[in-house]
Structures are given as C-alpha cells and as structure tokens.
Design an enzyme around this catalytic site. Structure first.
Site, PDB file in Angstrom:
ATOM      1  N   GLN A 106       0.812  -1.215   0.000  1.00  0.00           N
ATOM      2  CA  GLN A 106       0.000   0.000   0.000  1.00  0.00           C
ATOM      3  C   GLN A 106       0.848   1.269   0.000  1.00  0.00           C
ATOM      4  O   GLN A 106       0.502   2.257  -0.661  1.00  0.00           O
ATOM      5  CB  GLN A 106      -0.929   0.000   1.216  1.00  0.00           C
ATOM      6  CG  GLN A 106      -1.950   1.134   1.193  1.00  0.00           C
ATOM      7  CD  GLN A 106      -2.852   1.132   2.404  1.00  0.00           C
ATOM      8  OE1 GLN A 106      -2.383   1.366   3.521  1.00  0.00           O
ATOM      9  NE2 GLN A 106      -4.134   0.849   2.198  1.00  0.00           N
ATOM     10  N   GLN A 136      13.453   6.277  -6.137  1.00  0.00           N
ATOM     11  CA  GLN A 136      13.206   5.629  -4.847  1.00  0.00           C
ATOM     12  C   GLN A 136      12.487   4.286  -5.020  1.00  0.00           C
ATOM     13  O   GLN A 136      12.813   3.305  -4.349  1.00  0.00           O
ATOM     14  CB  GLN A 136      12.367   6.551  -3.956  1.00  0.00           C
ATOM     15  CG  GLN A 136      12.238   6.090  -2.510  1.00  0.00           C
ATOM     16  CD  GLN A 136      13.524   6.254  -1.726  1.00  0.00           C
ATOM     17  OE1 GLN A 136      14.398   7.028  -2.121  1.00  0.00           O
ATOM     18  NE2 GLN A 136      13.660   5.522  -0.636  1.00  0.00           N
ATOM     19  N   GLU A 182      14.767  28.971 -18.988  1.00  0.00           N
ATOM     20  CA  GLU A 182      13.624  29.808 -19.418  1.00  0.00           C
ATOM     21  C   GLU A 182      12.972  30.493 -18.217  1.00  0.00           C
ATOM     22  O   GLU A 182      11.758  30.669 -18.160  1.00  0.00           O
ATOM     23  CB  GLU A 182      12.612  28.993 -20.227  1.00  0.00           C
ATOM     24  CG  GLU A 182      13.205  28.551 -21.538  1.00  0.00           C
ATOM     25  CD  GLU A 182      12.228  28.509 -22.680  1.00  0.00           C
ATOM     26  OE1 GLU A 182      11.258  29.285 -22.694  1.00  0.00           O
ATOM     27  OE2 GLU A 182      12.466  27.706 -23.590  1.00  0.00           O
ATOM     28  N   THR A 221      14.055  30.840 -13.878  1.00  0.00           N
ATOM     29  CA  THR A 221      13.996  29.962 -12.719  1.00  0.00           C
ATOM     30  C   THR A 221      12.586  29.963 -12.134  1.00  0.00           C
ATOM     31  O   THR A 221      11.804  30.893 -12.356  1.00  0.00           O
ATOM     32  CB  THR A 221      14.971  30.424 -11.623  1.00  0.00           C
ATOM     33  OG1 THR A 221      14.534  31.701 -11.129  1.00  0.00           O
ATOM     34  CG2 THR A 221      16.401  30.550 -12.151  1.00  0.00           C
TER      35      THR A 221
END
Length: 387
Positions: A285, A343, A370, A372
């Site tokens: 889950q 992860q 383009e 920050t």
C-alpha cells in the site's frame, strides 16, 4: 484574473492521432539511443534525422512557410512525447520554437520567408541568445552591444547557456543598441548566422543532465550583421524576448510533463514485476500511495500545460500568468516524480542501468532554464497583484 469560460482547451482527434504518431517515432527511433546520447554527451543526431523526416522538427512553423502549421497544443504534445523517452532530443523542436518565436512575433514577411522556410524543411536549426554570464534573470542588464555602421550593425559581446549552440545554423540574439537609452527599451533583436565572420563558440558545458543537447557560449567579435536582419524596430528587442518566453515557457512545461510521464511509466512497470516479501511490491500500500501521488502530479501538470497552450494559441492577456504557472508547476512536479521513481527502484534506481536516474538529472534543468521557478513565482505574483 481570467474568465473561466475561456480557459478550456480541446484535445481533438487530430491531436490524438498526432500523439500516436510521435510516440511511435520516439519509441522506435529515439529511445534506443537515449542512454548512449547521455553517456557520451553527444548530440542526438538520430532523433534530429527522425524529426526532420517526419515533419516534427519544427512543427510550429506555419504552412505558408512550408511548415506543418501545428498549433501550440500540438507542438506541446510533440515535445512531451519526445521528452518521455529522451529529454535532450525534445529540445530540438522546443528550441527551434524558442529561437524562431521572436521572428514569428516581430519579423517582417521577407525575414520570415528567409529563415522560417529552411527551418520548416529541416535545413536550418534555430537557437536563442538572451542570457549572459551576469545577466540571466535580470536580462535588461545585458552587456552585448550592437552599434550602427552604415546600413549594418556590428555586434560585440557574449551570450551564456545557449542550448544547441554550435549545432544551430541561426541564432536570435539580443543586444543593447542604445547604451544611453531607457533601460529595457534600448535592446534590439537580430538574426545571426553560424557562418558570420567573428562569430564563434565557447567550450561545451559539462552538465548534470540533458547532456545530449550542447550548451555553449556565443562569442561575438565585431560581427557584421546586415541591416535587414534586425527583428522589428530598434529598441523593441526585450519586449519581443519577454513575449517569446510567455509562449515558450509552456513548451518547457510540456517537456517536464514528458520527463515525469516517462519516469512514472518505467517505475510502474518495475513495481509490477519486482517481488519482495512473497508478493509484487506493487501490492504494498505504501508504494501504491507513492504511485497515486506521482500520477496525480503528472496529470495535474499536463492539464495546466494544455490550458496554457490554448492561451498561447489565442494569445490571451493572461498568458503570462498561465505560462509561468504551467512551467513552474510542471517542472516542480517532474523533479518530485523522477525522485520518487528512483526511490521506487531502490538501489537499481541509482544506477545508469535504468533510465530513471537520467530522467531525474534531466528534470532538474526544467526548474532553472527559461526563467527559474523563483522568477516564475514573481511573474505570477505580479499578475495576481495587478488583477
């Protein structure tokens, strides 16, 4: 700030067919080279050739110049699907739009025919020269200069962080043309050709990600530019540059969505196959919740990008807000989704044997170039406060 009745977009059957076509091309002719392109930090020539052969090289160019005439949403779909397998390759259509957008917005008909036609045919690639070593977010403080000399202009200075520099044939370059003029209203836009005498390139930057897309300095040593290569009137360059970014930030949002989707797709396939504790880890889950959050972020980002694309096509007054929001949200989402994908693969995710670590490295730049994401939030805040 906006009228909800006009914020909608429509994905047509043509858009769906386009997605299927570009996805097949991306998977068959671009994806097989993505890891090698990253590992060798080489230009993705295979992707370049495939995009030229299928009219996806610069799909935004109007039909009157020999282009496919793709609308803003279609162009985003092309970039998204290429980025799904190779972010470096997605910068080919994205930067072709970025480099040529000032010309589309402000150029005269003769100049458009001269440069948009070879771009549409895949015979010339465009790049965009705005940032400098000490003038990134604060573009008005640029030092590059262009002085009149008879009917011509003579360009001196440098530009930094230029995508596909050295590969592109044409460069839209911003330079100060009136040093004593009002700040921001003393800058003009020019088209520089790769073959112009005195125009050279710095060494390739060694980057964290998008390694297949060369990033180099542009160096101008008294480069003579014919007078007919100025875009629009003198002094209008910065306005053109900022209008361009309103439109092209949407394409970086699309790139970010593609990177995130690619990572989500791979991670999903992995957890369905990986076994632990006697069952698929997809049945755990905790991991299901991670996947749900990742999918939710990707889809939210996609919706924002597509709405912004519709506004770009219509040139809506609130495009500035929506372009900044789409780019900012999608790139933040891409960074989060790719990090979670690494992860989910555990130790394997940290190795170059699997693509998610590359996608994580590639995602980072979408939060930076383009404008920050800190600058995007300033742009959005100004729109909110002015409403």
């Amino acid at each position: 700030m906006s009228n909800p009745d006009f914020d909608l977009y429509q994905v047509s059957e043509d858009h769906d067919e386009l997605r299927a076509a570009i996805r097949n091309i991306a998977e068959d002719r671009i994806a097989p080279y993505a890891a090698e392109v990253d590992d060798q930090a080489r230009y993705p020539q295979e992707a370049h050739d495939a995009l030229v052969q299928t009219d996806f090289f610069a799909p935004h160019v109007a039909e009157e110049y020999g282009g496919a005439g793709a609308d803003a949403l279609a162009t985003c779909i092309v970039i998204e699907e290429v980025a799904r397998v190779c972010a470096s390759s997605s910068l080919i259509p994205a930067v072709n739009k970025l480099g040529s957008m000032p010309l589309i917005l402000g150029g005269n008909e003769e100049l458009k025919k001269k440069y948009l036609t070879p771009l549409a045919q895949g015979k010339g690639t465009f790049s965009y020269g705005l940032s400098e070593a000490h003038a990134g977010s604060d573009t008005a403080s640029m030092k590059a200069r262009a002085r009149r000399d008879g009917d011509d202009w003579v360009l001196s200075g440098q530009k930094s962080w230029i995508t596909n520099a050295g590969v592109s044939d044409y460069y839209t370059v911003l330079a100060v043309t009136d040093p004593d003029g009002a700040r921001g209203r003393n800058i003009s836009a020019f088209i520089v050709e790769k073959s112009d005498e005195g125009f050279t390139f710095g060494e390739k930057e060694k980057k964290m990600g998008i390694k297949g897309s060369p990033t180099r300095e542009l160096l101008f040593d008294n480069v003579r530019i014919p007078g007919d290569r100025i875009i629009g009137e003198p002094g209008t360059g910065l306005q053109l540059a900022l209008q361009t970014l309103d439109h092209t930030r949407v394409t970086i949002g699309a790139q970010a969505v593609g990177i995130a989707q690619g990572a989500l797709d791979f991670a999903t396939g992995y957890v369905k196959e990986r076994q632990a504790f006697g069952k698929r880890i997809a049945d755990l889950q905790g991991l299901q919740f991670m996947l749900a959050d990742m999918a939710m972020k990707v889809e939210t980002a996609r919706q924002m990008v597509y709405v912004a694309a519709a506004k770009s096509e219509r040139n809506d007054k609130d495009l500035g807000f929506f372009g900044a929001a789409a780019k900012c949200y999608a790139s933040d989402a891409a960074m989060e989704v790719t990090t979670d994908a690494v992860q989910l693969l555990g130790g394997y995710g940290y190795t170059q044997d699997f693509p998610v670590e590359r996608m994580m490295r590639d995602a980072k730049i979408t939060q930076i170039y383009e404008g920050t994401n800190q600058i995007q939030r300033l742009v959005m805040a100004r729109h909110v406060l002015s409403s």
